[in-house]
Enzyme design. Structure first.
Site, PDB file in Angstrom:
ATOM      1  N   HIS A  13       0.832  -1.199   0.000  1.00 60.91           N
ATOM      2  CA  HIS A  13       0.000   0.000   0.000  1.00 60.91           C
ATOM      3  C   HIS A  13       0.871   1.255   0.000  1.00 60.91           C
ATOM      4  O   HIS A  13       2.024   1.247   0.407  1.00 60.91           O
ATOM      5  CB  HIS A  13      -0.954  -0.002   1.195  1.00 60.91           C
ATOM      6  N   GLU A  84      -2.065  -6.953   7.800  1.00 66.15           N
ATOM      7  CA  GLU A  84      -0.721  -6.733   8.340  1.00 66.15           C
ATOM      8  C   GLU A  84      -0.546  -7.521   9.633  1.00 66.15           C
ATOM      9  O   GLU A  84      -1.514  -7.929  10.276  1.00 66.15           O
ATOM     10  CB  GLU A  84      -0.487  -5.232   8.562  1.00 66.15           C
TER      11      GLU A  84
END
Length: 195
Positions: A13, A84
């Site tokens: 990202h 994550e």
């Protein structure tokens, strides 16, 4: 054109405020910064001519938004295993702050109290690779939009180094990396490439 051997295109990202400040951003759902949105748009030309068998994204908005701005949002499927690392008590804290009480700490070498262990992340990475294998078999191309530490751990697992092998791989925001094979050997075809 389809890939003659499996390729996993890993897209980290783009920039968030916490990523810019070095704060561990696991489960906290931070938005992209305006410059992060521009960073994500720069991925689009590199992906535009590629045929992907599937596009997978973390459920967190920073990965989903990067996927959208890179031009692949309409085809994306959310995969929870792309979240994550869960940093537990270290969420929102920098490595420098953690090292004041735990000298030499890294996510790859020390535990995250209240969070995921390296072994748990390794199990998640293996599940994800098995899922990818099920989608494309021995050939094909997948795009995976996710986060720095989980993508590094995934690459370490792909290379046979285990998730701790990700410690050897630096990964910047808004970059793309490609895992593949050369003959039977798992390799990095491209790593931490800016676009």
């Amino acid at each position: 054109m389809p890939s003659p051997s499996p390729e996993l295109w890993l897209l980290r990202h783009s920039a968030t405020d916490w990523a810019r400040n070095g704060r561990h951003t696991g489960r906290t759902d931070r938005p992209l910064l305006p410059e992060g949105e521009e960073e994500a748009r720069r991925l689009a030309p590199a992906l535009a001519g590629m045929a992907f068998d599937a596009v997978l994204t973390s459920p967190l908005q920073r990965a989903r938004r990067t996927c959208e701005l890179a031009g692949l949002g309409k085809d994306a499927r959310i995969v929870d295993d792309l979240r994550e690392w869960d940093y537990g008590d270290y969420e929102g804290i920098t490595t420098a702050e953690i090292r004041r009480s735990v000298p030499g700490w890294t996510v790859f070498s020390h535990p995250c109290p209240g969070g995921e262990s390296l072994e748990q992340v390794g199990q998640r990475c293996q599940r994800l690779l098995n899922h990818c294998q099920g989608l494309i078999g021995g050939h094909g191309r997948l795009a995976l939009f996710a986060h720095g530490h989980i993508l590094r751990a995934l690459a370490g697992t792909w290379l046979g180094l285990g998730p701790g092998g990700g410690a050897l791989l630096s990964l910047s925001t808004g970059t793309l990396s490609v895992l593949g094979r050369e003959r039977e050997q798992a390799v990095l075809l491209r790593w931490n490439a800016p676009v």
